[in-house]
Design a protein around this motif. Structure first.
Motif, mmCIF file in Angstrom:
data_model
loop_
_atom_site.group_PDB
_atom_site.id
_atom_site.type_symbol
_atom_site.label_atom_id
_atom_site.label_comp_id
_atom_site.label_asym_id
_atom_site.label_seq_id
_atom_site.Cartn_x
_atom_site.Cartn_y
_atom_site.Cartn_z
ATOM 1 N N GLY A 225 5.455 14.756 -8.869
ATOM 2 C CA GLY A 225 6.870 14.991 -9.116
ATOM 3 C C GLY A 225 7.724 14.967 -7.872
ATOM 4 O O GLY A 225 8.792 15.592 -7.824
ATOM 5 N N VAL A 226 7.276 14.242 -6.849
ATOM 6 C CA VAL A 226 8.008 14.158 -5.584
ATOM 7 C C VAL A 226 8.814 12.863 -5.567
ATOM 8 O O VAL A 226 8.255 11.779 -5.696
ATOM 9 N N SER A 227 10.111 12.971 -5.405
ATOM 10 C CA SER A 227 10.976 11.796 -5.459
ATOM 11 C C SER A 227 11.049 11.118 -4.096
ATOM 12 O O SER A 227 12.053 11.196 -3.383
ATOM 13 N N LEU A 228 9.961 10.455 -3.719
ATOM 14 C CA LEU A 228 9.891 9.727 -2.457
ATOM 15 C C LEU A 228 9.574 8.262 -2.725
ATOM 16 O O LEU A 228 8.877 7.935 -3.677
ATOM 17 N N HIS A 229 10.080 7.410 -1.829
ATOM 18 C CA HIS A 229 9.795 5.980 -1.914
ATOM 19 C C HIS A 229 8.982 5.491 -0.717
ATOM 20 O O HIS A 229 8.581 4.333 -0.677
ATOM 21 N N ASP A 230 8.750 6.381 0.250
ATOM 22 C CA ASP A 230 8.066 5.984 1.478
ATOM 23 C C ASP A 230 7.402 7.203 2.096
ATOM 24 O O ASP A 230 8.032 8.255 2.227
ATOM 25 N N GLY B 108 0.815 -1.210 0.000
ATOM 26 C CA GLY B 108 0.000 0.000 0.000
ATOM 27 C C GLY B 108 0.848 1.261 0.000
ATOM 28 O O GLY B 108 0.580 2.219 -0.737
ATOM 29 N N ASN B 109 1.881 1.273 0.799
ATOM 30 C CA ASN B 109 2.787 2.411 0.866
ATOM 31 C C ASN B 109 3.516 2.616 -0.455
ATOM 32 O O ASN B 109 3.646 3.745 -0.945
ATOM 33 N N ALA B 110 3.985 1.527 -1.067
ATOM 34 C CA ALA B 110 4.712 1.625 -2.325
ATOM 35 C C ALA B 110 3.830 2.186 -3.432
ATOM 36 O O ALA B 110 4.287 2.992 -4.259
ATOM 37 N N LEU B 111 2.563 1.784 -3.460
ATOM 38 C CA LEU B 111 1.647 2.281 -4.486
ATOM 39 C C LEU B 111 1.391 3.776 -4.324
ATOM 40 O O LEU B 111 1.370 4.535 -5.310
ATOM 41 N N LEU B 112 1.210 4.210 -3.092
ATOM 42 C CA LEU B 112 0.993 5.631 -2.851
ATOM 43 C C LEU B 112 2.234 6.454 -3.195
ATOM 44 O O LEU B 112 2.127 7.540 -3.777
#
Length: 218
Positions: free
Chosen positions: A137-142, A124-128
């Motif tokens: 355009g936010v370079s986040l993985h978590d 769920g976190n990865a999909l969001l």
């Protein structure tokens, strides 16, 4: 860390609070936001030197924002009070904010064991996070719960969600305001006192994802 307030939303975290509060960096101030605990969490927090704030409106966002409004120091950190995150690592997320290298820093969770992060919560976190990268355009993985930013800037974002969408709304509004958003690695361990009330079950994860999806669709 004398410029830092640490906001800890809390609902029945008596088992974890002694460890968590003992690890708060010297000179930082812990603000435990009690959101209806029935296990004596508030008394335990006070006994360990934390400032305790009661927020009666139920919801993670209500507790987190209540702590933000109570904070007075220039930089505010947020983190879970369940022992899954080590407050001794708060400096990792605070330093880029204090030095001006970033406006919002999130801790990217690195599980210390498989049990720390159930598969359904991780998916769920990865999909969001992927949706954030694609649409904002936010370079986040978590969408990590350990995070730091400047207090006045956070208040100026005008966050309105009072449920599990609050952490995502913070990132989205920060991105739309042109904030520099970064992430750093932090350890992620099994919570104290049993399963997480949110990510510990498929139902809880789906509820959190639904709240966040609602915020993302605005």
């Amino acid at each position: 860390m004398r410029h830092v307030d640490v906001v800890l939303p809390c609902l029945n975290e008596a088992a974890a609070l002694p460890f968590v509060l003992s690890r708060i960096p010297v000179e930082a101030r812990a603000i435990v936001v009690d959101n209806g605990s029935t296990d004596g969490s508030a008394a335990i927090a006070e006994a360990h030197g934390a400032r305790v704030v009661e927020v009666r409106q139920r919801g993670f966002g209500a507790a987190a924002h209540g702590g933000l409004e109570e904070a007075t120091r220039p930089v505010v950190c947020f983190m879970d009070a369940d022992g899954s995150l080590d407050p001794g690592q708060l400096a990792r997320v605070v330093e880029p904010v204090l030095t001006g290298a970033a406006d919002l820093v999130l801790g990217r969770r690195r599980p210390t064991c498989r049990a720390a992060w159930p598969w359904h919560a991780r998916i769920g976190n990865a999909l969001l996070a992927a949706r954030l990268r694609r649409t904002a355009g936010v370079s986040l993985h978590d969408l990590g719960p350990m995070r730091a930013a400047r207090r006045e800037a956070l208040l100026d974002l005008g966050l309105t969600d009072r449920r599990f969408g609050y952490p995502l709304e913070m990132v989205l509004r920060a991105a739309r305001s042109g904030w520099r958003i970064a992430e750093v690695d932090v350890d992620y361990a099994p919570r104290a006192g049993g399963r997480s009330k949110v990510t510990g079950t498929v139902r809880g994860t789906l509820r959190a994802v639904a709240d966040m999806s609602r915020v993302a669709a605005r």
